[in-house]
Design an enzyme around this catalytic site. Sequence first.
Site, PDB file in Angstrom:
ATOM      1  CB  CYS A 110     -41.884 -47.770 -17.032  1.00  0.00           C
ATOM      2  SG  CYS A 110     -40.880 -46.289 -16.884  1.00  0.00           S
ATOM      3  CG  HIS A 244     -44.150 -47.504 -20.713  1.00  0.00           C
ATOM      4  ND1 HIS A 244     -44.679 -46.470 -19.971  1.00  0.00           N
ATOM      5  CD2 HIS A 244     -42.802 -47.389 -20.613  1.00  0.00           C
ATOM      6  CE1 HIS A 244     -43.686 -45.759 -19.455  1.00  0.00           C
ATOM      7  NE2 HIS A 244     -42.544 -46.293 -19.816  1.00  0.00           N
ATOM      8  CG  ASN A 274     -41.822 -42.749 -19.695  1.00  0.00           C
ATOM      9  OD1 ASN A 274     -42.640 -43.160 -18.878  1.00  0.00           O
ATOM     10  ND2 ASN A 274     -40.697 -43.402 -19.970  1.00  0.00           N
TER      11      ASN A 274
HETATM   12  N1  ACO Z   1     -31.710 -32.816 -27.693  1.00  0.00           N
HETATM   13  C1  ACO Z   1     -30.783 -32.804 -28.674  1.00  0.00           C
HETATM   14  N2  ACO Z   1     -29.845 -33.766 -28.832  1.00  0.00           N
HETATM   15  C2  ACO Z   1     -29.881 -34.796 -27.954  1.00  0.00           C
HETATM   16  C3  ACO Z   1     -30.826 -34.875 -26.916  1.00  0.00           C
HETATM   17  C4  ACO Z   1     -31.760 -33.831 -26.813  1.00  0.00           C
HETATM   18  N3  ACO Z   1     -32.705 -33.804 -25.870  1.00  0.00           N
HETATM   19  N4  ACO Z   1     -30.607 -36.013 -26.220  1.00  0.00           N
HETATM   20  C5  ACO Z   1     -29.567 -36.635 -26.797  1.00  0.00           C
HETATM   21  N5  ACO Z   1     -29.121 -35.881 -27.834  1.00  0.00           N
HETATM   22  C6  ACO Z   1     -28.005 -36.152 -28.750  1.00  0.00           C
HETATM   23  C7  ACO Z   1     -26.951 -37.043 -28.132  1.00  0.00           C
HETATM   24  O1  ACO Z   1     -26.051 -36.318 -27.342  1.00  0.00           O
HETATM   25  C8  ACO Z   1     -26.301 -37.602 -29.369  1.00  0.00           C
HETATM   26  O2  ACO Z   1     -25.415 -36.641 -29.871  1.00  0.00           O
HETATM   27  P1  ACO Z   1     -23.993 -37.086 -30.518  1.00  0.00           P
HETATM   28  O3  ACO Z   1     -24.368 -37.961 -31.682  1.00  0.00           O
HETATM   29  O4  ACO Z   1     -23.372 -35.785 -30.875  1.00  0.00           O
HETATM   30  O5  ACO Z   1     -23.290 -37.832 -29.420  1.00  0.00           O
HETATM   31  C9  ACO Z   1     -27.450 -37.719 -30.366  1.00  0.00           C
HETATM   32  O6  ACO Z   1     -28.496 -36.870 -29.859  1.00  0.00           O
HETATM   33  C10 ACO Z   1     -27.990 -39.121 -30.498  1.00  0.00           C
HETATM   34  O7  ACO Z   1     -28.140 -39.686 -29.181  1.00  0.00           O
HETATM   35  P2  ACO Z   1     -28.861 -41.046 -28.970  1.00  0.00           P
HETATM   36  O8  ACO Z   1     -28.771 -41.417 -27.519  1.00  0.00           O
HETATM   37  O9  ACO Z   1     -28.338 -42.027 -29.981  1.00  0.00           O
HETATM   38  O10 ACO Z   1     -30.356 -40.639 -29.344  1.00  0.00           O
HETATM   39  P3  ACO Z   1     -31.601 -41.568 -29.541  1.00  0.00           P
HETATM   40  O11 ACO Z   1     -32.154 -41.352 -30.872  1.00  0.00           O
HETATM   41  O12 ACO Z   1     -31.328 -42.979 -29.101  1.00  0.00           O
HETATM   42  O13 ACO Z   1     -32.645 -40.928 -28.540  1.00  0.00           O
HETATM   43  C11 ACO Z   1     -33.588 -41.441 -26.399  1.00  0.00           C
HETATM   44  C12 ACO Z   1     -32.370 -40.916 -27.150  1.00  0.00           C
HETATM   45  C13 ACO Z   1     -34.749 -40.495 -26.669  1.00  0.00           C
HETATM   46  C14 ACO Z   1     -33.260 -41.484 -24.928  1.00  0.00           C
HETATM   47  C15 ACO Z   1     -33.968 -42.848 -26.921  1.00  0.00           C
HETATM   48  O14 ACO Z   1     -32.815 -43.665 -26.952  1.00  0.00           O
HETATM   49  C16 ACO Z   1     -35.029 -43.542 -26.094  1.00  0.00           C
HETATM   50  O15 ACO Z   1     -36.182 -43.166 -26.125  1.00  0.00           O
HETATM   51  N6  ACO Z   1     -34.674 -44.624 -25.388  1.00  0.00           N
HETATM   52  C17 ACO Z   1     -35.624 -45.412 -24.639  1.00  0.00           C
HETATM   53  C18 ACO Z   1     -36.073 -44.740 -23.384  1.00  0.00           C
HETATM   54  C19 ACO Z   1     -37.059 -45.622 -22.653  1.00  0.00           C
HETATM   55  O16 ACO Z   1     -37.775 -46.380 -23.261  1.00  0.00           O
HETATM   56  N7  ACO Z   1     -37.101 -45.582 -21.339  1.00  0.00           N
HETATM   57  C20 ACO Z   1     -38.043 -46.473 -20.734  1.00  0.00           C
HETATM   58  C21 ACO Z   1     -38.134 -46.644 -19.460  1.00  0.00           C
HETATM   59  S1  ACO Z   1     -37.846 -45.341 -18.344  1.00  0.00           S
HETATM   60  C22 ACO Z   1     -38.097 -46.018 -16.780  1.00  0.00           C
HETATM   61  O17 ACO Z   1     -38.353 -47.170 -16.616  1.00  0.00           O
HETATM   62  C23 ACO Z   1     -37.941 -45.115 -15.569  1.00  0.00           C
END
Ligand code: ACO
Length: 317
Positions: A110, A244, A274
């Site tokens: 990214c 980003h 993204n």
């Molecule tokens: N819908 C509903 N529930 C979900 C979903 C979804 N799409 N995805 C995850 N959950 C659930 C999980 O299973 C978890 O459930 P549990 O508590 O029962 O286990 C709960 O939601 C919380 O999960 P987290 O992983 O803690 O959720 P978080 O708030 O951290 O959001 C996310 C996840 C969106 C991936 C976030 O962590 C994020 O944006 N991270 C950064 C991503 C990023 O910046 N990537 C950059 C680069 S990509 C590249 O370089 C190719």
Amino acid sequence: MSIQVLGTGAYLPEKIVTNDDLAQMVDTSDEWIRQRVGVVERRISVNESAADMAVKAAQRALEAAGITADQLELIVAATVSNDEICPGVGAQVQAAIGASCPAFDVNSACSGFLFALDTAAAFIARGGIRYALVLGAERISRILDWTDRSTCIIFGDGAGAFVIAPGENYLTSHLFTKGSREELYIPMDKGNSPFYEKEVAPLAVHMSGQATFKFAVRRIVDDINIVCDQIGIKPADLSYIVPHQANVRIIDFAAKKLGLPAEKFVVNIDKYGNTSSASVAISFDELARSGKLKKGDLIAMVAFGGGLSSAACIIKW
Ligand code: ACO
């Protein structure tokens, strides 16, 4: 010698995939995706490769710059998701737009567009190049696990392009890499060799969301502070920050830590998700075409992602 941005362009594929569409495919909801990520809809390609999208973004950037493809003397493209490994996106764009200059691709996930921009800027600083094309293009939908609700809801496809030339507007830059696959990695599966014994995971974006989130917030804050320090300004002196687009909460956290108002940050993750290496270029293009920019504005671009990698730079408009 530094560079100036002569023109920008972007291209998004036509097909809109909404959160409700995804809720038909995986266990998620429009409400969860809006609140936790900030994406409302994304564009997904049905018949265009990353290179095909890059061609359209490039044509728009050339038009904005007021130059023709045959005047280009360098093309540097960033991608992790083209349909072919070879020819690369840069080479395919060269052929499609009718350029005849050297062209190559870089891969820094990214952060790739800002690595490509810095590479092209270094070529221009070396001397002998008048016009260069820098591209970020992704059909990231091709490398997602569409059964994994924690990744497939985040991303979208698209491409962005800059035409750059010698000038004095690229004030500073900073590139960062911390080689690690713990937080995020994209394996290519085992490949074809009948001799290779090492196990390789299937092709897909594998991500530890929270670890990537923390890395992202820290890098935005550190990288913005570093590039501001390098030219003796404060983050508050920046007119706009083009980050980003990975998660709107990452941008909100970083804005708070930097003590900057949210309005200074360009945000379009709601429309496009993204788009990996295309995201900063697409967002900058939107800002450039919005009519908001004034001569002399200081604009920081900042990106982070797989590698792990991050990058930032400051441009004077
Ligand atoms: N819908 C509903 N529930 C979900 C979903 C979804 N799409 N995805 C995850 N959950 C659930 C999980 O299973 C978890 O459930 P549990 O508590 O029962 O286990 C709960 O939601 C919380 O999960 P987290 O992983 O803690 O959720 P978080 O708030 O951290 O959001 C996310 C996840 C969106 C991936 C976030 O962590 C994020 O944006 N991270 C950064 C991503 C990023 O910046 N990537 C950059 C680069 S990509 C590249 O370089 C190719």
